[in-house]
Design a protein around this motif. Structure first.
Motif, PDB file in Angstrom:
ATOM      1  N   ARG A  68      31.767  11.366  26.884  1.00 35.55           N
ATOM      2  CA  ARG A  68      32.132  10.394  25.888  1.00 35.55           C
ATOM      3  C   ARG A  68      31.555  10.581  24.375  1.00 35.55           C
ATOM      4  O   ARG A  68      32.622  10.297  23.446  1.00 35.55           O
TER       5      ARG A  68
ATOM      6  N   GLU B  15      32.261  -0.490  12.302  1.00 35.44           N
ATOM      7  CA  GLU B  15      30.942   0.043  12.281  1.00 35.44           C
ATOM      8  C   GLU B  15      30.873   1.234  11.468  1.00 35.44           C
ATOM      9  O   GLU B  15      29.814   1.873  11.040  1.00 35.44           O
ATOM     10  N   HIS B  16      31.889   1.808  10.814  1.00 37.84           N
ATOM     11  CA  HIS B  16      31.942   2.991  10.112  1.00 37.84           C
ATOM     12  C   HIS B  16      31.837   2.576   8.439  1.00 37.84           C
ATOM     13  O   HIS B  16      31.518   3.389   7.676  1.00 37.84           O
TER      14      HIS B  16
ATOM     15  N   HIS C   1      33.996   0.941  21.907  1.00 39.66           N
ATOM     16  CA  HIS C   1      32.963   0.195  22.173  1.00 39.66           C
ATOM     17  C   HIS C   1      33.542  -1.073  22.869  1.00 39.66           C
ATOM     18  O   HIS C   1      33.478  -2.187  21.817  1.00 39.66           O
TER      19      HIS C   1
ATOM     20  N   HIS D 115      37.974   2.679  18.510  1.00 40.73           N
ATOM     21  CA  HIS D 115      38.632   3.627  17.646  1.00 40.73           C
ATOM     22  C   HIS D 115      39.998   3.775  17.827  1.00 40.73           C
ATOM     23  O   HIS D 115      40.576   4.680  18.768  1.00 40.73           O
TER      24      HIS D 115
HETATM   25 ZN    ZN Z   1      32.159   4.446  17.376  1.00 38.34          ZN
END
Ligand code: ZN
Ligand code: MLT
Length: 483
Positions: A335, A432-433, A385, A392
């Motif tokens: 992963r 999240e980025h 996720h 993504h």
């Molecule tokens: Zn991620």
């Protein structure tokens, strides 16, 4: 916005106060830190400044602020969105302020379930330090060997354990930070409740260094677990994966800490490009899920029973459970190497999107159909996720062509298109980025103007000269809406 170059007097003061360990203008020292993690841009800085204490950091910011000199904060330089690269409006004139010398763990308090870590502490080191005290810090991500506490805080990082414990926003109890005028905000008390009005730390969390320089954080810890069980499951559809997640949560409760989605083509990329990997299941399944459940001794057996049930009822196709820690690590490697494998395979327009969880399977189908219709030949791939409604959703270059030329010509249009689809679905173009430098123009074009105006007002109040991380997050004049 014109930013001045630092004066000789300023550079001399910084060199005098920080010494040779903390100050350099040598191009060879700067070079490794000027290119972003994804190797998309190389910027330039007037100097690399590395404070060793909060007081030194405050001195740097105060002196820079006095001259209106820009500051680009940097931790592990692992931003996926160019958040820590000195490229943009102050390129060549900014101070690149590295927090890597501030790497002390100031305290671990099992009684408070809290750790105080300086900004430059690397996530993997933090994990180790608190484990030694019988606790754990429940946030992890593929870049854990590089990412630092300051960057994790400033980007509100997520990762593979958000499902149970939330992103950084829910794990930070307190912060110490230098504000854009050079004043030091002391807020490291490990308080669980604090109702004194505006929560300033929450502005700095996810602020991408545009409102201040984080120097240390008090982070929430949770009890260590007795054992973990890691499984790999083959599935026919993403809808089935989501049904399985909810069922495991119903039956195993909070034990389910990770639930990561890997498509067949993602697994194939890992097996092709990453050494020492092998397929975990006999057959290839359209979708795979890595599940991690933690708890007491029988958690492995309980997870196994649930997965057997799911297979018998046709919800899952096949599954395997790691029989040892080494096997568990091998499944996690499949992963966690996905992003690297994808990069080795060629260029892709990368997206970090979220929609309401229940809509994610449908969104992935809709978006794949729409993007391939609009940009024939591209290869969408979605992983990540699922339980957080965050995947993504990357779009790979058409097979066989010149992927670099494709990226240059097409990636921006593809990203605007995908971000538009996400926005129409009530989602977010950054889960999240962060926004950084790479997503700034799309954010400017697609964000609700009311949100942007409020953000600009906060920025103007705290950093009127705009010296903190210019070019990251907040739109610039050149990011005209609708571009
Ligand atoms: Zn991620
Ligand atoms: C991941 O989930 O693997 C990371 O966020 C990295 C990526 O998006 O490529």
């Amino acid at each position: 916005m014109p930013f001045p170059a630092p004066s000789a007097a300023l550079l001399g003061d910084l060199a005098g106060r920080l010494g040779p360990q903390g100050f350099t203008v040598d191009p060879a020292d700067l070079a490794p830190w000027l290119t972003d993690w994804r190797r998309r841009v190389t910027g330039a800085a007037a100097a690399l400044v590395s404070p060793a204490s909060a007081e030194e950091a405050a001195f740097v910011v105060a002196r820079a602020a006095a001259e209106g000199v820009a500051i680009v904060p940097q931790g592990g330089n692992s931003s996926m969105v160019g958040g820590a690269t000195p490229a943009g409006p102050a390129e060549g004139r900014a101070l690149l302020v590295s927090m890597r010398r501030m790497r002390a763990i100031r305290s671990v308090s099992p009684a408070d379930n809290a750790v105080v870590a300086e900004a430059g502490v690397v996530l993997a080191d933090l994990h180790e330090a608190v484990e030694a005290e019988g606790r754990r810090f429940p946030l992890s991500l593929a870049a854990k060997g590089n990412a630092t506490v300051g960057g994790l805080v400033s980007t509100n990082a997520g990762g593979t354990q958000v499902l149970r414990f939330g992103p950084m926003r829910s794990l930070v109890l307190g912060l110490e930070a230098v504000l854009p005028d050079g004043s030091l905000l002391h807020g490291l008390a490990p308080l669980r409740k604090d109702n004194r009005g505006y929560d300033l730390k929450q502005l700095l969390i996810g602020g991408e260094g545009t409102l201040g320089l984080v120097t240390a954080a008090t982070l929430r810890l949770v009890p260590a677990f007795e054992t973990r069980s890691v499984g790999w499951i083959g599935l026919r559809s993403a809808e089935d994966a989501l049904t399985l997640l909810r069922r495991l949560e119903d039956r195993l409760g909070e034990a389910v800490e990770s639930f990561e989605l890997v498509p067949a083509e993602g697994l194939a990329l890992v097996l092709r490009h990453i050494p020492d990997t092998r397929a975990p299941l006999a057959e290839s399944w359209t979708w795979n899920v890595l599940v991690e459940a933690v708890g007491s001794g029988d958690i492995g057996e309980r997870l196994q029973n649930e997965l057997m049930d799911a297979i018998e009822q046709g919800l899952a196709g096949d599954a395997t459970i790691a029989a040892s820690e080494a096997q568990a690590d091998a499944l996690w490697k499949l992963r966690e190497s996905l992003s690297e494998a994808e990069a080795r395979d060629g260029m892709a327009a990368k997206h970090d999107i979220a929609v309401p969880v229940a809509d994610m399977p449908g969104f992935m189908t809709r978006a794949s159909t729409a993007v391939t219709a609009r940009f024939p030949g591209v290869r969408p791939i979605a992983f990540g996720h699922l339980g957080d409604g965050n995947v993504h959703f990357n779009v790979r270059a058409p097979e066989g062509g010149d992927d670099k030329a494709w990226f240059k010509a097409q990636a921006a249009a593809v990203s605007r298109f995908v971000h538009g689809l996400v926005t129409e679905s009530g989602g977010t173009m950054s889960a999240e980025h962060g926004i950084g430098r790479f997503k700034r123009a799309d954010f400017a074009a697609l964000a609700d103007p009311v949100r942007l105006a409020a953000m600009r007002a906060i920025k103007a109040a705290l950093d009127p000269a705009g010296i903190m991380n210019p070019g990251a997050l907040l739109p610039l004049a050149e990011d005209a809406p609708g571009q």
